[in-house]
Write a protein that holds these residues in place. Structure first.
Motif, PDB file in Angstrom:
ATOM      1  N   SER A   1       2.115  31.602  45.904  1.00 50.21           N
ATOM      2  CA  SER A   1       2.462  31.487  47.318  1.00 50.21           C
ATOM      3  C   SER A   1       1.987  30.116  47.795  1.00 50.21           C
ATOM      4  O   SER A   1       1.808  29.210  46.990  1.00 50.21           O
ATOM      5  CB  SER A   1       1.831  32.625  48.135  1.00 50.21           C
ATOM      6  OG  SER A   1       2.359  32.641  49.439  1.00 50.21           O
ATOM      7  N   TYR A   2       1.783  29.973  49.081  1.00 47.16           N
ATOM      8  CA  TYR A   2       1.429  28.677  49.648  1.00 47.16           C
ATOM      9  C   TYR A   2       0.210  28.846  50.557  1.00 47.16           C
ATOM     10  O   TYR A   2      -0.133  29.946  50.985  1.00 47.16           O
ATOM     11  CB  TYR A   2       2.600  28.108  50.457  1.00 47.16           C
ATOM     12  CG  TYR A   2       3.116  29.071  51.484  1.00 47.16           C
ATOM     13  CD1 TYR A   2       2.522  29.178  52.733  1.00 47.16           C
ATOM     14  CD2 TYR A   2       4.194  29.912  51.200  1.00 47.16           C
ATOM     15  CE1 TYR A   2       2.974  30.090  53.664  1.00 47.16           C
ATOM     16  CE2 TYR A   2       4.652  30.823  52.124  1.00 47.16           C
ATOM     17  CZ  TYR A   2       4.044  30.912  53.352  1.00 47.16           C
ATOM     18  OH  TYR A   2       4.478  31.823  54.276  1.00 47.16           O
TER      19      TYR A   2
ATOM     20  N   THR B   1      -5.779  18.980  55.171  1.00 46.12           N
ATOM     21  CA  THR B   1      -5.014  17.993  55.947  1.00 46.12           C
ATOM     22  C   THR B   1      -3.882  18.629  56.738  1.00 46.12           C
ATOM     23  O   THR B   1      -3.158  17.943  57.459  1.00 46.12           O
ATOM     24  CB  THR B   1      -4.426  16.929  55.007  1.00 46.12           C
ATOM     25  OG1 THR B   1      -3.420  17.535  54.180  1.00 46.12           O
ATOM     26  CG2 THR B   1      -5.505  16.312  54.138  1.00 46.12           C
ATOM     27  N   GLY B   2      -3.704  19.954  56.575  1.00 43.50           N
ATOM     28  CA  GLY B   2      -2.609  20.636  57.250  1.00 43.50           C
ATOM     29  C   GLY B   2      -1.331  20.684  56.451  1.00 43.50           C
ATOM     30  O   GLY B   2      -0.328  21.233  56.912  1.00 43.50           O
ATOM     31  N   ALA B   3      -1.356  20.120  55.243  1.00 43.73           N
ATOM     32  CA  ALA B   3      -0.168  20.129  54.397  1.00 43.73           C
ATOM     33  C   ALA B   3      -0.091  21.431  53.600  1.00 43.73           C
ATOM     34  O   ALA B   3      -1.112  22.047  53.282  1.00 43.73           O
ATOM     35  CB  ALA B   3      -0.196  18.937  53.452  1.00 43.73           C
ATOM     36  N   LEU B   4       1.141  21.845  53.270  1.00 42.30           N
ATOM     37  CA  LEU B   4       1.335  23.027  52.447  1.00 42.30           C
ATOM     38  C   LEU B   4       1.084  22.688  50.986  1.00 42.30           C
ATOM     39  O   LEU B   4       1.424  21.601  50.510  1.00 42.30           O
ATOM     40  CB  LEU B   4       2.758  23.565  52.604  1.00 42.30           C
ATOM     41  CG  LEU B   4       3.107  24.221  53.943  1.00 42.30           C
ATOM     42  CD1 LEU B   4       4.564  24.646  53.939  1.00 42.30           C
ATOM     43  CD2 LEU B   4       2.217  25.413  54.213  1.00 42.30           C
ATOM     44  N   ALA B   5       0.496  23.612  50.292  1.00 45.41           N
ATOM     45  CA  ALA B   5       0.242  23.436  48.868  1.00 45.41           C
ATOM     46  C   ALA B   5       0.427  24.779  48.175  1.00 45.41           C
ATOM     47  O   ALA B   5       0.302  25.841  48.792  1.00 45.41           O
ATOM     48  CB  ALA B   5      -1.168  22.895  48.633  1.00 45.41           C
ATOM     49  N   ASP B   6       0.751  24.739  46.872  1.00 47.63           N
ATOM     50  CA  ASP B   6       0.892  25.965  46.085  1.00 47.63           C
ATOM     51  C   ASP B   6      -0.476  26.514  45.715  1.00 47.63           C
ATOM     52  O   ASP B   6      -1.433  25.769  45.501  1.00 47.63           O
ATOM     53  CB  ASP B   6       1.656  25.677  44.790  1.00 47.63           C
ATOM     54  CG  ASP B   6       3.143  25.515  45.028  1.00 47.63           C
ATOM     55  OD1 ASP B   6       3.690  26.273  45.840  1.00 47.63           O
ATOM     56  OD2 ASP B   6       3.746  24.630  44.395  1.00 47.63           O
ATOM     57  N   THR B   7      -0.535  27.826  45.625  1.00 42.62           N
ATOM     58  CA  THR B   7      -1.732  28.452  45.078  1.00 42.62           C
ATOM     59  C   THR B   7      -1.310  29.696  44.314  1.00 42.62           C
ATOM     60  O   THR B   7      -0.184  30.174  44.444  1.00 42.62           O
ATOM     61  CB  THR B   7      -2.741  28.811  46.176  1.00 42.62           C
ATOM     62  OG1 THR B   7      -3.983  29.198  45.564  1.00 42.62           O
ATOM     63  CG2 THR B   7      -2.229  29.943  47.048  1.00 42.62           C
TER      64      THR B   7
END
Length: 716
Positions: free
Chosen positions: A377-378, A383-389
């Protein structure tokens, strides 16, 4: 050019002059039949139009891979409802109002109509004969016209697709409407008669036996086309199914679910199956050289391999058809219609039984590859950026990791806004299946395993083990019964997600027994979590190949520890080969670290003791090379008990609802001809169990349009 890149160009090349209300066959063209079947180029385009019908989501693109996969000890769809539902196919509780029934039925008969039209037109046209430069027919020494090899191959391909569609209709619905001529020639009021399944199977076998000698090898036409080897393998599959058990209706009792029977001449079908499986083996075209995992990862990367395991792959078109790799594999969630990575969202709802991974032998490489315990998911970083996890999957099922959009390289990724229509091929037939069909039939017909049967089983089994697992093969040779069990076990481990397991259990009349144990695994674990044992635990352990003292069902790893790992972490912690191998990485002699799992970009979970009784890692953190420690995470599994009622949660109670279930009071019921019977405290003998109503009903709309000519049995 690969066939799936040009299939759609052939849709307009095949004429169907009239549609009938029963079939709702589409009329795709204004070209005349005489024009199409007077030129080889147009005949080939017409064949592509036939193939295109098989790719639809209502047929092999989606429903075949998802909706009509019945629950077993391998494939699993969880259901928490205590009420009947029109479309609960997998738990044996649907009715004729189910939406996917009519979709599949119509799509299958649409494919058959295209095949019938193509075959009839091609076989009645002079285009199938060779002509010289003057336009005269060429003849052999006996004065017979020479047949055009291409046209005969194409007719064979259409016959294979027709046989494939009919075979699956028979498996799903039993006796079905059957015709080899186009229904459209009879006009809109024509209602094709229902034929007995054995009549259909016999006709399909004979039709393919005539076509196969004129067909060419997969090495010539590729595994994305129907080949001689596929025709021979399909004969073997149809014959083995025909010679096995199936549910037959009691037409004198509308409430009866029917009886499990096999034909009196079943040995004749088994001899046919063995002979045609042997024909594929003797051809030498296919081998099992590739690693098991690579077969499916190659498909996810659009690589077509013609001389290994795949014999026929349904050739889906990229970004156009097929949900392979969207249904299967881990879930990959999107945010506002986009994913962080370039692959696009994955539903990941083509799941496997939670206990499937405990039914493998130790060190089986398929177990680690297939059973997926994590999903993606994300999150929003600092920094407020979306990233995968990546998250661990705590559920009633695990992901089927054989295929996934995520296993494609970034250069093959479909894009961040995509969902289905992956274009990933689906292996309808593999060489491993042919080898195991031969092993099974040879053992049955000879009263025990022949040397060649042992060799076939060993070829499939050894691929999954670094040492070949010779003890398994040695034990399997002990008797006819032990070898049959070994073959069935091998099929169980080999074909997850390929719509195989429940069919094998039906054919061998072991479905009812295996469903009882599948249900009791969920029920027993749920009851233990709720605070009490059931008394079935020892029987489950023994059935699954464990001892009473060394069983797993009451010693499951309820707390599972894991680390989140990517290549950066492996490099940072300075792991070397002996340690990195435990976490799914390979360290070369020069120190280069490579992730062995298919996706080289996304992180995955390295899980401690997921297959053994619960235990905690020796250390609370991993430290390597002076870097900061990474603590173990953990998740609690199998929390399936309702502490208030002292019973399992609904997902354990109702996922086999139409065959066996538990009520809110904790009572177990098994269903015989629609009537609940109390399930005893001791597991009954398999011979006394009721039949499993796996047969699907004819869709209601088909019955209506037949004006009552079609009737549902099996208690529907």
């Amino acid at each position: 050019m690969k066939i799936k890149n040009i299939l759609l160009t052939g849709v307009a090349a095949l004429t169907m002059a009239s549609c009938n209300d029963y079939l709702e066959v589409e009329a795709p063209s204004s070209y005349t039949e005489e024009f199409v079947f007077s030129m080889k180029t147009e005949v080939q385009r017409a064949l592509y139009g036939v193939y295109a019908q098989a790719l639809k989501g209502d047929l092999y693109g989606n429903i075949y891979q998802r909706s009509f996969v019945m629950n077993s000890d391998v494939d699993m769809i969880i259901n928490s409802s205590s009420a009947h539902a029109h479309d609960s196919y997998s738990r044996f509780d649907c009715d004729d109002q189910g939406g996917d029934l009519y979709k599949y039925w119509t799509a299958a008969y649409n494919l058959i109509e295209y095949c019938n039209k193509f075959i009839t037109s091609a076989e009645s046209s002079d285009v199938r004969f060779v002509k010289d430069s003057n336009g005269e027919f060429e003849v052999d020494q006996n004065g017979n016209r020479l047949l055009d090899a291409d046209i005969m191959q194409w007719i064979g391909e259409a016959k294979c697709l027709r046989a494939m569609a009919y075979h699956d209709l028979v498996v799903f619905f039993g006796d079905v409407p059957f015709m080899f001529e186009p229904a459209s020639v009879h006009g809109s009021d024509y209602v094709p008669p229902v034929a007995d399944r054995e009549t259909i199977q016999k006709a399909l076998i004979e039709d393919l036996q005539k076509a196969a000698p004129y067909m060419t090898s997969t090495q010539t036409v590729t595994v994305e086309r129907c080949s001689k080897e596929f025709a021979q393998g399909l004969i073997a599959r149809i014959a083995l199914t025909a010679g096995g058990y199936s549910l037959r209706p009691n037409k004198n009792d509308a409430k009866s679910y029917g009886t499990m029977e096999r034909p009196q001449n079943w040995q004749e079908y088994y001899r046919t199956a063995m002979a045609y499986a042997d024909s594929v083996i003797q051809s030498g075209t296919h081998q099992l050289r590739m690693k098991y995992q690579d077969v499916f990862v190659n498909e996810c990367n659009y690589q077509v391999i013609n001389n290994d395991d795949p014999i026929f792959e349904i050739p889906f078109a990229k970004e156009s058809t097929g949900n392979t790799g969207y249904i299967q594999g881990p879930t990959y969630s999107s945010y506002e219609g986009k994913t962080v990575g370039p692959w696009g969202a994955c539903s990941g709802n083509g799941r496997l039984n939670a206990f499937y991974r405990f039914l493998f032998r130790d060190n089986d490489l398929r177990r680690e590859f297939i059973n997926g315990l994590w999903y993606y998911s994300y999150f929003t970083d600092a920094t407020g950026a979306l990233a995968d996890t990546v998250y661990i999957r705590q559920d009633y099922t695990v992901h089927n990791n054989k295929w996934s959009k995520l296993w494609s390289s970034t250069s093959n990724a479909l894009g961040e806004i995509t969902t289905g229509s992956t274009g990933i091929n689906y292996p309808y037939m593999r060489y491993a299946d042919v080898l195991l069909m031969y092993a099974e039939t040879a053992n049955e017909l000879n009263g025990g395993p022949t040397d060649k049967a042992v060799e076939c089983l060993q070829s499939v089994h050894a691929r999954a083990f670094e040492d070949g697992d010779p003890d398994f093969i040695s034990q399997a040779q002990g008797s006819k019964e032990s070898f049959q069990k070994a073959v069935m076990d091998e099929r169980k481990w080999e074909f997850a997600g390929e719509n195989m397991r429940w069919r094998d259990l039906v054919r061998t009349n072991t479905y009812a027994e295996e469903l009882v144990y599948s249900f009791l695994r969920y029920y027993s674990v749920g009851m233990q979590n709720a605070g009490s044992a059931t008394g079935y635990e020892d029987a489950i352990n023994m059935h699954d190949g464990y001892t009473v003292d060394n069983g797993y069902i009451d010693n499951l790893p309820e707390r599972i520890y894991y680390h989140q790992y990517g290549i950066d972490e492996v490099n940072a912690y300075g792991l070397r080969m002996y340690r990195a191998q435990l976490y799914g990485y390979k360290v070369s002699d020069d120190g280069t670290v490579t992730q062995m799992y298919p996706n080289q970009s996304l992180k995955s979970l390295r899980i401690y003791n997921a297959y053994k009784p619960a235990s905690q890692p020796v250390t609370s953190a991993i430290t390597r090379g002076g870097f900061a420690a990474q603590a173990w995470n953990f998740a609690d599994f199998y929390q399936w008990g309702d502490q208030n009622t002292g019973t399992p949660k609904n997902e354990c109670k109702y996922s086999y609802y139409g065959f066996i279930r538990c009520d809110d009071g904790g009572n177990l019921w098994i269903i015989r001809n629609g009537v609940q019977e109390q399930f005893p405290s001791n597991i009954p003998d398999a011979s006394t169990l009721p039949v499993v109503r796996y047969i699907l009903p004819y869709p209601n709309l088909a019955i209506q349009r037949s004006a009552g000519a079609y009737k549902n049995y099996y208690g529907y």
